[in-house]
Design a protein around this motif. Structure first.
Motif, PDB file in Angstrom:
ATOM      1  N   HIS A 509       0.837  -1.204   0.000  1.00  0.00           N
ATOM      2  CA  HIS A 509       0.000   0.000   0.000  1.00  0.00           C
ATOM      3  C   HIS A 509       0.875   1.259   0.000  1.00  0.00           C
ATOM      4  N   PHE A 510       1.963   1.221   0.754  1.00  0.00           N
ATOM      5  CA  PHE A 510       2.879   2.367   0.804  1.00  0.00           C
ATOM      6  C   PHE A 510       3.458   2.645  -0.578  1.00  0.00           C
ATOM      7  N   LYS A 511       3.892   1.582  -1.249  1.00  0.00           N
ATOM      8  CA  LYS A 511       4.471   1.748  -2.578  1.00  0.00           C
ATOM      9  C   LYS A 511       3.434   2.267  -3.581  1.00  0.00           C
ATOM     10  N   MET A 512       2.154   1.941  -3.321  1.00  0.00           N
ATOM     11  CA  MET A 512       1.078   2.423  -4.191  1.00  0.00           C
ATOM     12  C   MET A 512       0.589   3.807  -3.770  1.00  0.00           C
ATOM     13  N   LYS A 513       1.250   4.378  -2.757  1.00  0.00           N
ATOM     14  CA  LYS A 513       0.910   5.689  -2.209  1.00  0.00           C
ATOM     15  C   LYS A 513      -0.479   5.726  -1.552  1.00  0.00           C
ATOM     16  N   ALA A 514      -0.966   4.570  -1.156  1.00  0.00           N
ATOM     17  CA  ALA A 514      -2.215   4.491  -0.385  1.00  0.00           C
ATOM     18  C   ALA A 514      -1.832   4.518   1.090  1.00  0.00           C
ATOM     19  N   TYR A 515      -1.424   5.703   1.555  1.00  0.00           N
ATOM     20  CA  TYR A 515      -0.776   5.811   2.860  1.00  0.00           C
ATOM     21  C   TYR A 515      -1.711   5.497   4.034  1.00  0.00           C
ATOM     22  N   ASP A 516      -2.986   5.857   3.918  1.00  0.00           N
ATOM     23  CA  ASP A 516      -3.910   5.574   5.019  1.00  0.00           C
ATOM     24  C   ASP A 516      -4.057   4.067   5.239  1.00  0.00           C
ATOM     25  N   LYS A 517      -4.195   3.315   4.141  1.00  0.00           N
ATOM     26  CA  LYS A 517      -4.297   1.859   4.255  1.00  0.00           C
ATOM     27  C   LYS A 517      -2.976   1.266   4.745  1.00  0.00           C
ATOM     28  N   ALA A 545       5.520   9.676   5.664  1.00  0.00           N
ATOM     29  CA  ALA A 545       4.751  10.018   4.469  1.00  0.00           C
ATOM     30  C   ALA A 545       3.439  10.697   4.827  1.00  0.00           C
ATOM     31  N   LEU A 546       2.899  10.399   6.022  1.00  0.00           N
ATOM     32  CA  LEU A 546       1.639  10.995   6.482  1.00  0.00           C
ATOM     33  C   LEU A 546       1.864  12.254   7.321  1.00  0.00           C
ATOM     34  N   GLY A 547       3.129  12.649   7.467  1.00  0.00           N
ATOM     35  CA  GLY A 547       3.435  13.840   8.255  1.00  0.00           C
ATOM     36  C   GLY A 547       3.362  13.614   9.746  1.00  0.00           C
ATOM     37  N   LYS A 548       3.411  12.357  10.178  1.00  0.00           N
ATOM     38  CA  LYS A 548       3.351  12.027  11.603  1.00  0.00           C
ATOM     39  C   LYS A 548       4.779  11.925  12.142  1.00  0.00           C
ATOM     40  N   GLU A 549       5.376  13.062  12.443  1.00  0.00           N
ATOM     41  CA  GLU A 549       6.795  13.096  12.812  1.00  0.00           C
ATOM     42  C   GLU A 549       7.085  12.320  14.096  1.00  0.00           C
ATOM     43  N   LYS A 550       6.236  12.462  15.097  1.00  0.00           N
ATOM     44  CA  LYS A 550       6.460  11.770  16.367  1.00  0.00           C
ATOM     45  C   LYS A 550       6.468  10.261  16.177  1.00  0.00           C
ATOM     46  N   GLN A 551       5.494   9.755  15.421  1.00  0.00           N
ATOM     47  CA  GLN A 551       5.422   8.310  15.187  1.00  0.00           C
ATOM     48  C   GLN A 551       6.583   7.841  14.309  1.00  0.00           C
ATOM     49  N   ALA A 552       7.002   8.697  13.385  1.00  0.00           N
ATOM     50  CA  ALA A 552       8.135   8.334  12.527  1.00  0.00           C
ATOM     51  C   ALA A 552       9.393   8.158  13.376  1.00  0.00           C
ATOM     52  N   ARG A 553       9.623   9.077  14.304  1.00  0.00           N
ATOM     53  CA  ARG A 553      10.785   8.947  15.197  1.00  0.00           C
ATOM     54  C   ARG A 553      10.702   7.655  16.003  1.00  0.00           C
ATOM     55  N   LYS A 554       9.501   7.358  16.493  1.00  0.00           N
ATOM     56  CA  LYS A 554       9.313   6.131  17.258  1.00  0.00           C
ATOM     57  C   LYS A 554       9.702   4.915  16.424  1.00  0.00           C
ATOM     58  N   GLY A 555       9.233   4.870  15.171  1.00  0.00           N
ATOM     59  CA  GLY A 555       9.536   3.733  14.307  1.00  0.00           C
ATOM     60  C   GLY A 555      11.025   3.568  14.065  1.00  0.00           C
ATOM     61  N   TYR A 556      11.709   4.671  13.741  1.00  0.00           N
ATOM     62  CA  TYR A 556      13.141   4.591  13.448  1.00  0.00           C
ATOM     63  C   TYR A 556      13.953   4.258  14.699  1.00  0.00           C
ATOM     64  N   ASN A 557      13.561   4.812  15.836  1.00  0.00           N
ATOM     65  CA  ASN A 557      14.279   4.505  17.080  1.00  0.00           C
ATOM     66  C   ASN A 557      14.131   3.038  17.472  1.00  0.00           C
ATOM     67  N   TYR A 558      12.917   2.501  17.291  1.00  0.00           N
ATOM     68  CA  TYR A 558      12.717   1.084  17.592  1.00  0.00           C
ATOM     69  C   TYR A 558      13.483   0.202  16.605  1.00  0.00           C
ATOM     70  N   SER A 559      13.587   0.638  15.365  1.00  0.00           N
ATOM     71  CA  SER A 559      14.354  -0.130  14.384  1.00  0.00           C
ATOM     72  C   SER A 559      15.815  -0.228  14.817  1.00  0.00           C
ATOM     73  N   LEU A 560      16.356   0.893  15.314  1.00  0.00           N
ATOM     74  CA  LEU A 560      17.733   0.884  15.822  1.00  0.00           C
ATOM     75  C   LEU A 560      17.843   0.044  17.093  1.00  0.00           C
ATOM     76  N   LYS A 561      16.834   0.167  17.954  1.00  0.00           N
ATOM     77  CA  LYS A 561      16.846  -0.587  19.215  1.00  0.00           C
ATOM     78  C   LYS A 561      16.928  -2.089  18.959  1.00  0.00           C
ATOM     79  N   TYR A 562      16.225  -2.544  17.937  1.00  0.00           N
ATOM     80  CA  TYR A 562      16.185  -3.979  17.661  1.00  0.00           C
ATOM     81  C   TYR A 562      17.218  -4.416  16.625  1.00  0.00           C
ATOM     82  N   LYS A 563      18.327  -3.620  16.543  1.00  0.00           N
ATOM     83  CA  LYS A 563      19.536  -4.012  15.814  1.00  0.00           C
ATOM     84  C   LYS A 563      19.305  -4.202  14.309  1.00  0.00           C
TER      85      LYS A 563
END
Length: 577
Positions: A509-517, A545-563
């Motif tokens: 869905h992300f690749k199709m730019k259907a960001y809400d789905k 992509a949805l402009g959710k900066e706080k959630q984006a930081r959370k995602g990237y930080n967790y990605s780093l946390k889990y190596k």
């Protein structure tokens, strides 16, 4: 079926007596030539049909102990069929067409013959609901869902006020994954005609569509109308759970247990109490449950998954009450010893108690190899994998194990060789093919891996791993995205609780730019798998992509946390926020 006159029944009885006497002496010509009245003939044919049907039912009930040969069974079926044909010729009715269809419902060749009879019946009685529903069901038996839906839609186009038919069509659409269409059909039922079954169906499909509040309202109405409607109560409790209203869910499950509850409700209640961090209450519910192996193992695994190892061990001890201890007891105790007590030697000791004759023995060997490898005994671990291949040469498990051990030690060439050895022995095996494709993808040979999994899809079109691999790979390469979406959505239908597959759905869905789905599905994915760095990176990308900066930081930080292996790329994404 209508009652036949006593005189007709006596005449039929006399005929049976005469037939029995005929074995001893010829019957008078006048008797042989005597013709039955149409009413008596119908009575006679129906009795013949019932007699043959009872013989077939006894044959089915006796199973392998039945004395009838296949030829005799076919002869009985033919006699019943002929009697019904005579009845249909004389006095046709929808019920008789259903009887004849039922006679051939379980034919070895499938329901095609039954379907022919149902179609004949519908030519005479096009508005009969039961004939229509049975015809639709015959298509479902052949996995022809679209044809079944078309039959019901045609009927409802003429009988839009038939509540039961609408409910049946809604169920078919739901089963086919067409939830939005199902809801449209079910909502056509007038509000004042919605009984508990209709409200239950509407609530279920609303739940599937993520309409939690609406689902809870309709399911609550169903339960209020019919307080004994256990299935509706279970679904209501489940929707409360998904809405994270754990208190209401726990109360609803507890209410279910007050009646004649089934084990699934008890298991749900255990799970909820664990989520509410009340392991003692959860254990009490488990200990009061049925002392069946299936229930005890399911309950124990819930405690183990939530890391309440001591309580899980106590529940497992229920398996020892019957005298003979099943292999699962030792296997789960080994898991608790290793994960909960951090005592791999104790775990190895439990695994040695699994008999070589037990179906769990190969899994015990694999677990032993993994424990030994974790302890640094690589040679012993590999020796077990090799032994397993000798003992079970046609099982994929030990080729995959040996390959994984070699890969952990950095020998990717050796790992690939073992997998190809397995595929040479077990040609086309989906599990081995998937492991090889994953290895090829990780070593920069994605196209080769994709070709292997496309081959798996041709021979195993419902293999969830193959569907997911091909769909995700196409998305990664940003090509054939419509096909990729179909593939990963089918995989999600086959394995709806797989966080990795839901991640793939989100990514396509992300690749199709259907960001809400994409955002909706990545949320489901991290709820199920919360420690995978790739899924969390995808979470960050979709949030950004949805402009959710706080959630984006959370995602990237967790990605780093889990190596994550993409540390540099993920840090760059964080810096860009």
């Amino acid at each position: 079926m209508r009652l036949f006159p006593v005189t007709a029944f006596l005449l039929v009885a006399c005929l049976f007596v005469l037939a029995a006497c005929g074995a001893r002496r010829p019957a008078p010509a006048a008797v042989q030539a005597r013709q039955l009245s149409p009413e008596a003939q119908a009575s006679y044919d129906y009795l013949v049909y019932q007699d043959q049907l009872q013989r077939l039912q006894r044959h089915t009930a006796q199973g392998k102990n039945s004395p009838l040969t296949p030829e005799e069974v076919q002869a009985i079926t033919d006699r019943a069929d002929q009697a019904l044909d005579r009845l249909l010729a004389a006095e046709p009715s929808p019920r008789l067409y259903l009887e004849k269809a039922g006679l051939h419902w379980n034919d070895p060749g499938g329901p095609a013959r039954a379907r022919t009879t149902l179609k004949e019946g519908l030519k005479k009685y096009p508005d009969d609901r039961l004939l229509t529903v049975y015809l639709a069901n015959s298509y479902l038996m052949d996995n022809r869902t679209d044809a079944a839906i078309a039959v019901m839609e045609d009927y409802l186009s003429r009988h839009g006020d038939d509540v039961e038919a609408a409910q049946r069509l809604g169920q078919m659409l739901m089963d086919a994954g067409q939830d939005a269409q199902a809801l449209d059909v079910l909502k056509r039922i007038p509000v004042d005609k919605r009984g508990p079954d209709a409200l239950y169906a509407i609530g279920r499909v609303q739940g599937n569509l993520g309409m939690r509040k609406a689902a809870i309202v309709n399911l609550s109405k169903a339960v209020k109308m019919d307080p004994a409607f256990t299935e509706a109560m279970v679904e209501l409790a489940y929707q409360y759970e998904l809405a994270k209203d754990y208190v209401a869910a726990e109360k609803t499950y507890a209410r279910i247990l007050e009646g004649d509850a089934f084990p699934e409700a008890r298991l749900r209640l255990i799970n909820l109490n664990l989520k509410l961090n009340n392991p003692d209450r959860a254990m009490q519910v488990a200990l009061e449950g049925p002392h069946t192996k299936a229930f005890i193992l399911d309950a124990a695994l819930m405690f183990i998954d939530d890391e309440f190892y001591a309580q899980g061990s106590t529940v497992l001890d229920m398996l020892t009450a019957g005298g003979q201890v099943p292999a699962e007891f030792y296997f789960y105790k080994a898991l608790i010893a290793n994960e909960g007590e951090k005592d791999p030697d104790k775990a190895l000791d439990y695994l040695t108690k699994v008999s070589p004759d037990d179906r769990l023995y190969p899994h015990a060997l694999r677990f032993k190899a993994q424990l030994l490898h974790a302890q640094g005994h690589e040679d012993q671990a590999l020796a077990i994998a090799v032994e397993g291949k000798k003992l079970f040469p046609d099982g994929a498990i030990f080729y995959i194990l040996q390959s994984a051990l070699l890969k952990r030690d950095g020998d990717t060439d050796g790992a690939e060789k073992v997998l190809r050895e397995g595929l040479a022995r077990i040609k086309g095996n989906p599990e081995l093919s998937f492991e090889l494709a994953m290895l090829l993808d990780e070593t920069g040979r994605r196209e080769e891996g994709l070709a292997i999994m496309e081959g798996v899809l041709r021979t195993h079109p419902d293999d969830a791993n193959a569907l997911n691999f091909v769909g995700y790979t196409l998305a990664e390469e940003n090509r054939e995205l419509e096909r990729a979406l179909v593939l990963v959505q089918k995989a999600a239908l086959l394995e709806p609780e797989s966080g990795f597959i839901l991640d793939s759905v989100a990514w396509v869905h992300f690749k199709m730019k259907a960001y809400d789905k994409a955002w909706e599905n990545i949320g489901y994915a991290v709820d199920i798998v919360d420690d995978d760095p790739t899924i969390w990176e995808h979470y960050g990308d979709i949030a950004r992509a949805l402009g959710k900066e706080k959630q984006a930081r959370k995602g990237y930080n967790y990605s780093l946390k889990y190596k994550t292996r993409r540390t540099k790329e993920v840090r760059e994404k964080l810096d860009e926020l």
